[in-house]
Motif scaffolding. Structure first.
Motif, PDB file in Angstrom:
ATOM      1  N   THR A  35       0.832  -1.214   0.000  1.00  0.00           N
ATOM      2  CA  THR A  35       0.000   0.000   0.000  1.00  0.00           C
ATOM      3  C   THR A  35       0.863   1.259   0.000  1.00  0.00           C
ATOM      4  OG1 THR A  35      -0.161  -0.173   2.425  1.00  0.00           O
ATOM      5  CG2 THR A  35      -1.976  -1.077   1.132  1.00  0.00           C
ATOM      6  N   LEU A  55       2.000   1.688  -3.563  1.00  0.00           N
ATOM      7  CA  LEU A  55       0.860   2.140  -4.370  1.00  0.00           C
ATOM      8  C   LEU A  55       0.541   3.608  -4.111  1.00  0.00           C
ATOM      9  CD1 LEU A  55      -1.578  -0.925  -4.055  1.00  0.00           C
ATOM     10  CD2 LEU A  55      -0.316  -0.193  -6.094  1.00  0.00           C
ATOM     11  N   ILE A  76       2.283   6.154  -6.417  1.00  0.00           N
ATOM     12  CA  ILE A  76       1.978   6.177  -7.856  1.00  0.00           C
ATOM     13  C   ILE A  76       1.268   7.464  -8.257  1.00  0.00           C
ATOM     14  CG2 ILE A  76       0.618   5.080  -9.672  1.00  0.00           C
ATOM     15  CD1 ILE A  76       1.220   2.394  -8.369  1.00  0.00           C
ATOM     16  N   ASN A  77       0.205   7.816  -7.562  1.00  0.00           N
ATOM     17  CA  ASN A  77      -0.583   8.985  -7.963  1.00  0.00           C
ATOM     18  C   ASN A  77       0.196  10.296  -7.898  1.00  0.00           C
ATOM     19  OD1 ASN A  77      -2.632   7.283  -8.483  1.00  0.00           O
ATOM     20  ND2 ASN A  77      -4.102   8.154  -7.039  1.00  0.00           N
ATOM     21  N   TYR A  91      -3.239   7.555 -17.762  1.00  0.00           N
ATOM     22  CA  TYR A  91      -2.794   7.991 -16.436  1.00  0.00           C
ATOM     23  C   TYR A  91      -3.983   8.165 -15.484  1.00  0.00           C
ATOM     24  CZ  TYR A  91       1.941   8.871 -18.192  1.00  0.00           C
ATOM     25  OH  TYR A  91       3.205   8.740 -18.716  1.00  0.00           O
ATOM     26  N   ILE A 133      -5.276   4.806 -14.304  1.00  0.00           N
ATOM     27  CA  ILE A 133      -4.380   4.258 -13.274  1.00  0.00           C
ATOM     28  C   ILE A 133      -4.632   4.945 -11.927  1.00  0.00           C
ATOM     29  CG2 ILE A 133      -1.957   4.039 -12.555  1.00  0.00           C
ATOM     30  CD1 ILE A 133      -1.212   3.783 -15.507  1.00  0.00           C
ATOM     31  N   MET A 134      -4.859   6.273 -11.980  1.00  0.00           N
ATOM     32  CA  MET A 134      -5.125   7.016 -10.745  1.00  0.00           C
ATOM     33  C   MET A 134      -6.451   6.602 -10.107  1.00  0.00           C
ATOM     34  SD  MET A 134      -3.699  10.863 -11.605  1.00  0.00           S
ATOM     35  CE  MET A 134      -3.871  11.403  -9.905  1.00  0.00           C
ATOM     36  N   THR A 175      -5.652   2.652  -8.724  1.00  0.00           N
ATOM     37  CA  THR A 175      -4.674   2.530  -7.637  1.00  0.00           C
ATOM     38  C   THR A 175      -5.290   2.658  -6.243  1.00  0.00           C
ATOM     39  OG1 THR A 175      -2.884   3.320  -9.064  1.00  0.00           O
ATOM     40  CG2 THR A 175      -2.542   3.447  -6.680  1.00  0.00           C
ATOM     41  N   PRO A 176      -6.078   3.706  -5.936  1.00  0.00           N
ATOM     42  CA  PRO A 176      -6.653   3.805  -4.583  1.00  0.00           C
ATOM     43  C   PRO A 176      -7.664   2.704  -4.268  1.00  0.00           C
ATOM     44  CG  PRO A 176      -7.508   5.550  -6.000  1.00  0.00           C
ATOM     45  CD  PRO A 176      -6.393   4.904  -6.737  1.00  0.00           C
ATOM     46  N   VAL A 201      -7.470  -0.503  -5.358  1.00  0.00           N
ATOM     47  CA  VAL A 201      -6.664  -1.667  -4.971  1.00  0.00           C
ATOM     48  C   VAL A 201      -6.055  -1.447  -3.590  1.00  0.00           C
ATOM     49  CG1 VAL A 201      -4.631  -3.044  -5.543  1.00  0.00           C
ATOM     50  CG2 VAL A 201      -6.173  -2.259  -7.369  1.00  0.00           C
ATOM     51  N   SER A 202      -5.529  -0.254  -3.379  1.00  0.00           N
ATOM     52  CA  SER A 202      -4.922   0.066  -2.087  1.00  0.00           C
ATOM     53  C   SER A 202      -5.938  -0.036  -0.955  1.00  0.00           C
ATOM     54  CB  SER A 202      -4.308   1.471  -2.138  1.00  0.00           C
ATOM     55  OG  SER A 202      -3.708   1.791  -0.902  1.00  0.00           O
TER      56      SER A 202
END
Length: 656
Positions: free
Chosen positions: A57, A60, A63-64, A87, A90-91, A94-95, A97-98
């Motif tokens: 986490t 991850l 990344i943003n 992009y 992905i943004m 990502t949160p 999955v986190s």
């Protein structure tokens, strides 16, 4: 009175322990931390999973902020819509999955923390169960309860959240700082230049918080003890019968105010400092905007070449991401110092030595193999004094005297001063009671009769000499085995706040309904129980106060009958009964005592006359022994007691 010397050795042990900890300085903290870490060892696999989840986490989370730079510089700056969509997707992902990983991490984290808390409570409770009677007679019940509930509860948040919080915030901080350095080393130095100073101040604040936390827990323990003493049935009766409601209220309010002030002080320690830290981190982005903006406007590469709008936004985003974990790490240091104070109090109790315990390969005596011969050989015993005992320091002399008048055997009734010389409670006691015999202990109050009965089941250990059962020293016999061999009925009957059935089955959880009823019939209480609305399921109330004294006593006797022990100890078990009930119980006890040794502290003439041997105790010594008629003929202390207290009473009546 023997109870005046009933002081525990645990206080001196604890005082030595605390003094040793003070001398050891910072080694105390290191030892405490190691012991806390070891408490997580049974859950090593789960801890590893949590650490992996934290690292994932954390990565991850980087990344943003880093994508922001790419969006501004590569996507928007170059007009690449496809790259912008990629992009942004992905943004979004990502949160999510986190967050999913974070939920799993939170579950594991709480499961581990609560399991550790359960283990601490179990260890502390089991250790206290193993302590000798000496510990409990010299420690306020409220103090014990406070250690088990308030202190353990106070560290719950630290155990449950702090370990993972440290790892999570530390990994977030390190990874964020690395990313900031990659973007702009000089801006990073400017942003974090004061961090070492903050850490040093935090350490100092934590030390103050730890000292205050200890003082707060002591005040909480004192308040808990006060509530337990004055709000129990016995305590409230004492308060009301002496008209001391206002006195109790004033004491409570005074201690409660002290606790309130300490709690406020504990919460406010370092608040101005943390407010300053928060303000500093809040204005840092403005400083970055000023410095980086100046470079871009004037095209001067002060902070390194390649400074762009994307870099500025990404850097300030990382800055904001850094604020929370750094603040948490600084605050955790303060919280840990406070928690260490609570852990120290918990470990103080866990480290108290168990003075009465089984020897290696202790004997397991089966009841059916025991004949029941009890022998005392040159027994010496004295209750140990403890100048550090909490009941002397924390309880006023006036209250102890009030308690002494109402209940002389209460731990609060100890009114001696620490300067008093030690009193030898038992001096060279020797006697033998053969199987099936009823031995009566007779003598003035405080002569040591109760102490003699306490040595048989090892509620206390002799200082010298031996106590034997069938030729086996009780110190060589397993405590669990002794517990199954000995049954005790005392004047002060204790019943749990539960049903009559539960109180009876406490003696033998595997007893059948028929065996339970047979025991109550033998104790002449069955008919009374079935008259109650709920019969055997009737709740007896706190300490059995819903029942009369005679009913409680008969239930206690039935409980011992159900246990069917080889050795009986009766501290005038029928003293609370009327003449009719006593006759019935005496008749019920006669077949129970056949083939069993019975040691009875006798205050009634009927018990004395039926004894096979009478032991006359005075000032800790057996001064006479024999049958009733033999002792009368000797015209000694027994004859004197008989003529003063018994001779004018019919056999069935009691004496004071």
């Amino acid at each position: 009175m023997a109870v005046r010397g009933m002081r525990g050795s645990h206080g001196s042990n604890m005082a030595d322990y605390v003094e040793e900890q003070k001398k050891s300085g910072r080694k105390t903290d290191a030892r405490t931390v190691r012991r806390i870490i070891l408490s997580f060892k049974p859950y090593k696999a789960q801890v590893i999973l949590v650490l992996i989840a934290i690292i994932v986490t954390t990565l991850l989370g980087l990344i943003n902020p880093l994508l922001i730079q790419r969006i501004f510089d590569d996507a928007i700056g170059k007009g690449n819509v496809t790259l912008l969509i990629i992009y942004v997707v992905i943004m979004f992902v990502t949160p999510i999955v986190s967050g999913i990983i974070g939920v799993g991490q939170s579950y594991l984290n709480n499961r581990i923390g609560q399991s550790v808390m359960r283990d601490f409570r179990n260890r502390l409770y089991n250790h206290l169960q193993s302590m000798s009677l000496r510990f409990f007679t010299s420690t306020r019940t409220g103090e014990i309860q406070s250690r088990l509930s308030n202190d353990v509860g106070g560290v719950q948040g630290v155990v449950t959240n702090t370990a993972t919080s440290i790892v999570s915030n530390l990994s977030t901080t390190i990874s964020t700082i690395i990313a900031m350095v990659l973007l702009s080393p000089l801006l990073t130095i400017i942003s974090l230049g004061l961090l070492p100073l903050f850490m040093w101040i935090t350490y100092k604040v934590g030390n103050v918080r730890r000292a205050t936390s200890k003082e707060t827990q002591k005040s909480m323990a004192s308040l808990t003890a006060m509530m337990q003493e004055t709000l129990s049935v016995s305590g409230i009766l004492l308060v009301k019968t002496f008209g001391r409601q206002q006195y109790s209220q004033d004491r409570f309010e005074q201690e409660n105010q002290k606790l309130t002030d300490l709690e406020v002080r504990q919460q406010m320690i370092g608040r101005w400092f943390f407010m300053f830290i928060g303000t500093f981190f809040s204005v840092m982005p403005a400083i970055v905007y000023l410095a980086a903006g100046w470079q871009i406007i004037h095209r001067v590469p002060i902070f390194g070449a390649g400074m762009s709008f994307g870099t500025i936004v990404a850097f300030t985003t990382l800055q904001s991401r850094l604020f929370f974990p750094v603040g948490q790490l600084l605050n955790i240091q303060v919280e840990i110092q406070g928690a260490l104070a609570l852990f120290d109090r918990i470990f103080e109790y866990l480290d108290l030595p168990i003075d009465i315990k089984d020897k290696p390969n202790a004997l397991q005596l089966k009841p059916e193999q025991v004949r029941g011969e009890v022998t005392f050989k040159n027994v010496m015993f004295a209750y140990k004094r403890d100048e550090e005992a909490s009941s002397d320091k924390e309880t006023g002399q006036e209250e102890r005297e009030l308690v002494a008048q109402s209940n002389p055997i209460s731990p609060l009734a100890v009114v001696h001063t620490p300067e008093e010389p030690a009193h030898q409670t038992l001096n060279d006691i020797s006697f033998t009671i053969k199987p099936g015999q009823l031995a009566a202990l007779v003598g003035p109050s405080g002569a040591g009769k109760t102490t003699i009965t306490y040595l048989v089941p090892r509620l206390y250990d002799v200082d010298s000499g031996e106590v034997e059962i069938d030729g086996h020293n009780v110190k060589d016999v397993a405590l669990s085995s002794l517990g199954s061999l000995v049954g005790m009925v005392t004047q002060e009957t204790y019943l749990f706040h539960a049903s009559i059935r539960e109180n009876l089955l406490y003696a033998r959880t595997d007893a059948t309904e028929e065996e339970m009823i047979a025991a109550t019939k033998a104790a002449a209480i069955h008919d009374r129980i079935v008259e109650l609305d709920d019969g055997y399921d009737t709740i007896v109330g706190e300490r059995g106060y819903k029942l009369s004294g005679g009913e409680k006593q008969r239930i206690a006797i039935a409980r011992v009958i159900l246990k069917d022990p080889r050795l009986l100890i009766l501290d005038e078990a029928t003293s609370a009964l009327d003449t009719h009930a006593e006759r019935m119980i005496q008749a019920a006890l006669e077949p129970l005592m056949k083939g069993r040794t019975t040691l009875a502290i006798a205050h009634r003439l009927s018990t004395i006359l039926s004894a096979d041997i009478i032991l006359v105790v005075n000032k800790g010594e057996i001064v006479e022994r024999g049958t009733h008629q033999e002792l009368l003929e000797r015209n000694g202390l027994y004859a004197q007691l008989y003529h003063e207290q018994f001779s004018q009473l019919p056999q069935e009546e009691g004496v004071a």
